[in-house]
Each structure stands twice: as structure tokens, then as C-alpha cells.
Scaffold this active site. Structure first.
Site, mmCIF file in Angstrom:
data_model
loop_
_atom_site.group_PDB
_atom_site.id
_atom_site.type_symbol
_atom_site.label_atom_id
_atom_site.label_comp_id
_atom_site.label_asym_id
_atom_site.label_seq_id
_atom_site.Cartn_x
_atom_site.Cartn_y
_atom_site.Cartn_z
ATOM 1 N N GLU A 91 0.816 -1.217 0.000
ATOM 2 C CA GLU A 91 0.000 0.000 0.000
ATOM 3 C C GLU A 91 0.849 1.267 0.000
ATOM 4 O O GLU A 91 0.874 2.034 0.971
ATOM 5 C CB GLU A 91 -0.983 0.000 1.179
ATOM 6 N N GLU B 232 -6.370 -7.967 -0.404
ATOM 7 C CA GLU B 232 -6.852 -8.002 0.982
ATOM 8 C C GLU B 232 -8.361 -7.779 0.954
ATOM 9 O O GLU B 232 -8.825 -6.723 0.544
ATOM 10 C CB GLU B 232 -6.196 -6.903 1.817
HETATM 11 C C1 GAL Z 1 -4.448 -2.564 5.018
HETATM 12 C C2 GAL Z 1 -2.997 -2.996 5.168
HETATM 13 C C3 GAL Z 1 -2.859 -4.222 6.022
HETATM 14 C C4 GAL Z 1 -3.678 -4.058 7.277
HETATM 15 C C5 GAL Z 1 -5.101 -3.812 6.898
HETATM 16 C C6 GAL Z 1 -6.043 -3.707 8.066
HETATM 17 O O1 GAL Z 1 -4.547 -1.231 4.657
HETATM 18 O O2 GAL Z 1 -2.431 -3.275 3.897
HETATM 19 O O3 GAL Z 1 -1.507 -4.418 6.344
HETATM 20 O O4 GAL Z 1 -3.162 -3.017 8.028
HETATM 21 O O5 GAL Z 1 -5.181 -2.613 6.186
HETATM 22 O O6 GAL Z 1 -7.350 -3.464 7.627
#
Ligand code: GAL
Length: 674
Positions: free
Chosen positions: A142, A320
């Protein structure tokens, strides 16, 4: 169509790893992302690598039949490295050093840190690049999260000056572009230029736009350095990066040119809570997510990579996927039962090849201990695990999907338009992305599939091309639209289109090079306070079609040339009677300009009429229901709390019942694609 999960073996006793891998496999997951924050575990002392644990983790996952996405850990440089070169720490725009103790503590322009990150990427690629289980790479994590892409301080300043010198060649050219005669801002050399931060009042728009470009390009250069180390050491493995929702500080199209596959991180509930949408909308979708916000981001990222010739798009993944509550929004509701399964299917129907959940097991300690995983803290299944398993079963039972499909409508997105509006919003209600989201939502509620693409993409396959706000306009944009018009497209230009040149000097008159297409110039501009609205009066041929027509926030007052039809005028305020919507026939198509920021219902009436004229399969859907067919097989999704009756017969499909927070794959004839 596969599922995966983000996994942090380093957080848990090694005795649990084999069972974790077996369970992942048993519920139908095939991909596991590891490593992206593990630098201090992999190199605890400078130059002393500890690969053993990662060797065993990757071997174990591979042995269980899982494929690994290996992350480079440059988002989390270890303490010893920061202490060695403290000037790598980012300095915020307020001038304060942002220190060690969380993540993303580096400045993208720091050459020494770029080298270190590249060294680590090379070492990992050397060790794992040809490992059978390693199927893909993620560089960093990110980029720009936590507001780290745009920095201040000496490192950023020196890099900015170098960047300007290479962009402009001479300081005179910069002075010209930034209009420095104004307020005595002239520079004598690049060494005199400051970052456009911290001036008494706003800095010059041209300087701010260049700073946005510079910051985005610094990220891309940082990425390239690592990718160049990985590629030769890991042949055949795609290199990706995970983008963020509604993120503006990085031009995803520019990063896309460096990537083999693009991914993004989908947090439907967190995103909604953080969005500028009204409270009642947030309440309504608090547990399912908003039907169009997630979809829009899918379509932005799917469109970020130019497709191979003949293919509708390149691979994109959700790296994710929110599995339960997050820990970072103002409030963090639990998703409705079924929501995780719904989001999984939605992503697939928008073309995702892989949907990977974040994370396997909820972290017991540290910053994210209140964030859900597929497993709860105690390793018992959370609801998301059951829903992931159910999604995996559904997907496995799907027939081989038909060919992927292009969307019906091209929605133009140029990150420079977002930056220009950030720099000069000119109306309190002008929030970046909002006009895009409103136009997108109107199209989606008519069951149309949308490709969000940069203006230099081939637009000729699209019968309808919409630029919600092509704020910065140059000859290249006009030429791209001209090609689409020659192929018969209907082109729609929204408010602010053609306002600026690339240096953020206004076109005189606006819309500059778009005027030849629109057949209307912008005479004056009105903006309205949040909550103030206005009405439009439709004229033939839109009389009875467009009304009641309303707008808010922004009104370009259009001055049509001879040969341009006026489709609607402003009905009130200080400029009643002036043109709001015009139409100019062009080649085989037409250009429709709306100087007004229309409300959602009016966009739907205007765009629906044009889409019908263009022969697209328009079908007004019930509230909360969306239809997506990028993956080939059409999917109905119901984000509401009631069963929805969806009548697809007008476009040749069946009558379908979709239970609340659920989905239904349906069959539609090819002709329904328009
Ligand atoms: C994303 C990040 C992850 C984790 C996640 C939690 O933005 O890439 O590492 O922090 O959020 O929701």
C-alpha cells in the site's frame, strides 16, 4: 477464480503452521501472501539474514498445495536501518519528522533507502525467486498509506528540484508554467524553488500540481527499483502491488505500466465509514457496504493496466478482502451474515482472478488486535471462514466461465483531474471522486457495466464514453475522444471539463481543445453551498425525458455555437435561462455536455436515454441490487435487507429472486451486451 489469504507465520508458534496450511487448503484457499512486513525477522542485524523460518514456512505452504505471493518488506524498515540513516524518515507536510514505531517510515525519494529496499528485494528474490511454491511477488505494501507519499523536508526538496529541472530544462520554462509573475514568485534557478507547502497562503496551482506529479512518480521509481531486482531472479512470476480504495496520491495508471498484475485492498465497511457520503447512507449500508463504492474501486483497478490486444482487461486481484470488523474506521461494525461471501462473489464478477482475505488469524497483540481474521484470536473459525469456504464451494461448482467481457460504458479517469480539483475545489461540496461515483452509480443502477479507464486507452469499442469531469484537457484528450466519435460513440462531458491546460493555467476560453467537440464554450461558472440545489428546464428532444432535472454544487454556464442544440437550461438562481446541457452532433456520434453537476436521478435519466439510443441493454434495477458481468457469467447482488425480485426479461434473462445479502449467477443472452 481462486481464493487466498494473508498470513503472518512469524506471529505464531511454528508448531501451528502445518495445521494452518492444512486448514487453508481444506476450506478451498489456494494462495497465501506472506512476508510483506517481516524485515526485522529476516535481517535482525545488518547483513545477517535469518531465512530459516521463511524457508520452512514457504516449504510447508507449498507442501500443503498452496501457492505463495511473497511480499518485499520495504514498508517496514528495521530500527537498525533507520538509525543508520535517520534522514530516510519521512517529514510530514507540517514539517514534523514521522518516526519509527509503526510502518511506512521512509521517504520515497531517499536514494539510500531505495538502495537498501532494492538490496533486500534482491536477496529475497535470489533465495526464493525460483522456489516452486512462489507464484507471484508483491512489492512493498500500500504505497502512500498513512499519508506518506507527499512529504516535506530536505530529501523531498532536493528530489523535487531535480525532477523540476528534468521536466522544464530551464527555469524560465518553469516560471512561465507556474505563472510566477503573479505575486512576485519568480525563481532565478531550480535551487531557489521551495516545496509548495508551508507558504503563508496557498502556493501556486502549477507548483502544487507538479508536486502531486513528482510525489506519484517518486513512488513509481521506488517500485521500479525493486521490480528490476526481482524480475531476472524470478522468471515467470508476476509482480504486483496492492492499491488502496479511493486513493489519489499515486497515479494507478502510471504504476500499472510497471506491473504484471494489479491488486487492491477491499474494505467495504471501513471505506464506507470513511467516505464523505451522508450519514443516512452510511447507516443503511453499515453492514453490507455500499453497492457502488467497492464496485467502483474494482473497476478503477481492473482498468489500471492496459489490456493485451484483443483481451478486455489484464489480471487483477483483491489482495486483501475485509473478513469481519476492521480496526481503523471511526466505528467498526461487524458485517451482516453473508456479506463476506457477497463481497467475494462481487469481486469475481468484476473480473478478479483471486480474492485473498486479510488476514488468516486475528492478531493477538500490537496495533491491529481488534481487526478480524478468518480465525478468531483463539484459532476457532470466525464467520468469515465459513463464508469463504462457502464461496470457494460455489466457485468450484461454477461451469467454466465464458470469456471475460468489456464493460458497456467507458468512464474516463485521469488522476491529474483529481489533483487539479484537490488544489482548487472552488466549492465546499466538490469532494474528489464524488462526481465520478455519482455518475458511476447512475450507470450501475441501470444494469450497465463500466470500465474506468485513462483517456489514452482505446475508446473506439465503446458506444458511450463519459468523462465525469475532464478538468485538465489537452490535444491528446481531444484526439482520443475524436477517435471514439468517429467510431460512433456518444461522448458525455461533465462539469469543469476543459477548465485547465496541463500546467493548470485556465483555457481561454474553456473548454480549450474540447470546444471543437462540444460546440459550446464555458461562459461563467457558478458554485453553490452544500445543500443548495437548483432545477433545470429541459428542451426538445429531452422535454418529458429529463425532468424533473436537478443539480448541485457546480454550474458551468454554457454558450453554444450555431449547430449545437440546447437540451436543458438553468431554471433558477442568477443565471436562469442559460444553457446547462448541450448536444453537438459529431462524425458518427455526438457530444453531450452537462455544465451542471447533475443529481443522481438526473444523471440516470440523461445517461439512460443516451445508452438506450446507443443500443445498450439498459434495465433499471431495484434499489440495492446490482448486476455485474465482467467475468463472463452475470452476477446479481443484493445489498439490501429484503428479498429482491429482479426481472431480467426485458434484456432476455429470467425472473430471479435474490435473498438479502446474497447473490445469484444468471444467464443472459450475448445480445444483452449491446
Ligand atoms: C491494510 C494494510 C494491512 C492491514 C489492513 C487492516 O490497509 O495493507 O496491512 O493493516 O489494512 O485493515
Amino acid at each position: 477464480m481462486q481464493l487466498g489469504v494473508c498470513y503472518y507465520p512469524e506471529h505464531w508458534p511454528e508448531t501451528t503452521w502445518a495445521e494452518d496450511a492444512a486448514r487453508m487448503r481444506a476450506i478451498g484457499l489456494t494462495w497465501v501472501r506472506v512476508g510483506e512486513f517481516a524485515w526485522s525477522e529476516l535481517e535482525p542485524e545488518p547483513g545477517r539474514y535469518d531465512w530459516g523460518w521463511l524457508d520452512r514456512a514457504i516449504d510447508g505452504l507449498g507442501a500443503a498445495g498452496l501457492r505463495v505471493v511473497l511480499g518485499t518488506p520495504s514498508a517496514t524498515p528495521p530500527k537498525w536501518l533507520v538509525d543508520r540513516m535517520p534522514d530516510m524518515l519521512p517529514i510530514g507536510r507540517d514539517g514534523r519528522v514521522r518516526g519509527f514505531g509503526s510502518r511506512r517510515h521512509y521517504d520515497f525519494s531517499h536514494e539510500g533507502y531505495r538502495d537498501e529496499a532494492a538490496r533486500m528485494a534482491a536477496a529475497m528474490a535470489e533465495r526464493y525467486g525460483r522456489h516452486d511454491a512462489v507464484g507471484a511477488w508483491q512489492v512493498d505494501n500500500e504505497y502512500g498509506c498513512h499519508d506518506t507519499a507527499r512529504t516535506a523536508g530536505p530529501v523531498a526538496l532536493a528530489a523535487f528540484r531535480r525532477w523540476l529541472a528534468s521536466r522544464y530544462g530551464t527555469i524560465d520554462a518553469l516560471n512561465e508554467a507556474w505563472w510566477t509573475r503573479f505575486w512576485s514568485m519568480r525563481y532565478r534557478s531550480f535551487e531557489e524553488v521551495e516545496l509548495p507547502l508551508g507558504a503563508v497562503t496557498e502556493a501556486a496551482p502549477g507548483a502544487r500540481l507538479d508536486y502531486a506529479r513528482f510525489a506519484s512518480e517518486a513512488v513509481v521509481a521506488f517500485h521500479r527499483r525493486q521490480a528490476d531486482e526481482i524480475r531476472p531472479r524470478s522468471p515467470g512470476r508476476p509482480i504486483t502491488h496492492n492499491g488502496m480504495l479511493f486513493f489519489t496520491d499515486l497515479d494507478a495508471h502510471a504504476l500499472g505500466r510497471e506491473l504484471d498484475a494489479i491488486t487492491w485492498d477491499s474494505y467495504p465497511l471501513g471505506m464506507l465509514e470513511e467516505s464523505p457520503l451522508p450519514d443516512e447512507v452510511k447507516r443503511r449500508y453499515a453492514r453490507t457496504g455500499h453497492p457502488d463504492l467497492v464496485a467502483f474501486n474494482h473497476d478503477v483497478y481492473r482498468g489500471a493496466l492496459a489490456p493485451e490486444p484483443g483481451a478486455p482487461y489484464r489480471p487483477f486481484w483483491v489482495m486483501e478482502q475485509q473478513p469481519g470488523q476492521v480496526n481503523w474506521a471511526p466505528t467498526n461494525p461487524l458485517p451482516a451474515p453473508g456479506a463476506v461471501r457477497l463481497w467475494t462473489h462481487q469481486a469475481i464478477a468484476h473480473g478478479a482472478e483471486v480474492v485473498s482475505y486479510f488476514r488468516w488469524r486475528a492478531a493477538q497483540g500490537a496495533q491491529e488486535h481488534l481487526h478480524a481474521g478468518l480465525l478468531r484470536h483463539d484459532r476457532t473459525p470466525d464467520r468469515a471462514l465459513l463464508e469463504a469456504e462457502s464461496a470457494a464451494r460455489d466457485l468450484a461448482a461454477q461451469p467454466e466461465p465464458p470469456a471475460r467481457r468489456r464493460g458497456h460504458v467507458a468512464l474516463l479517469l485521469d488522476y491529474e483531474d483529481l489533483w487539479a480539483a484537490q488544489i482548487q475545489p472552488h466549492a465546499a461540496g466538490w469532494r474528489e471522486w464524488l462526481v465520478w461515483v455519482e455518475v458511476y452509480g447512475a450507470l450501475r443502477a441501470l444494469a450497465l457495466d463500466v470500465d474506468v479507464v485513462p483517456p489514452d486507452r482505446d475508446l473506439t469499442p465503446y458506444a458511450l464514453v463519459v468523462a465525469p469531469s475532464a478538468t485538465i484537457a489537452d490535444d491528446a484528450l481531444a484526439a482520443s475522444l475524436r477517435r471514439a466519435l468517429d467510431a460512433g460513440a456518444r461522448v458525455v462531458l461533465g462539469p469543469r471539463s476543459g477548465a485547465y491546460r496541463r500546467d493548470m493555467v485556465v483555457h481561454a476560453p474553456a473548454p480549450g481543445p474540447l470546444a471543437e467537440l462540444s460546440g459550446a464554450r464555458v461562459g461563467r461558472v457558478d458554485t453553490m453551498r452544500p445543500g443548495t440545489t437548483g432545477a433545470l428546464s429541459a428542451r426538445e428532444p429531452m422535454l418529458g425525458v429529463l425532468e424533473p432535472a436537478g443539480y448541485h454544487t457546480w454550474a458551468d454556464l454554457l454558450e453554444p455555437e450555431a449547430g449545437t442544440e440546447v437540451w436543458a437550461t438553468y431554471a433558477e438562481h442568477a443565471y436562469a435561462g442559460e444553457a446547462a446541457i448541450t448536444m453537438r452532433p459529431q462524425s458518427a456520434g455526438m457530444v453531450v455536455t452537462s455544465g451542471a453537476w447533475l443529481d443522481g436521478a438526473t444523471w440516470a435519466r440523461l445517461l439512460g436515454t443516451l445508452a438506450l439510443q446507443a443500443g445498450l441493454p439498459v434495465l433499471p434495477l431495484p434499489d440495492d441490487v446490482r448486476l455485474s458481468r465482467h467475468a463472463g457469467r452475470p452476477l446479481l447482488q443484493n445489498f439490501g435487507s429484503e428479498t429482491a425480485q429482479v426481472d431480467l426479461r426485458p434484456i432476455g434473462g429470467p425472473l430471479v429472486e435474490v435473498p438479502p445479502v446474497d447473490v445469484a449467477w444468471v444467464d443472459l443472452p450475448e445480445t444483452a451486451d449491446g
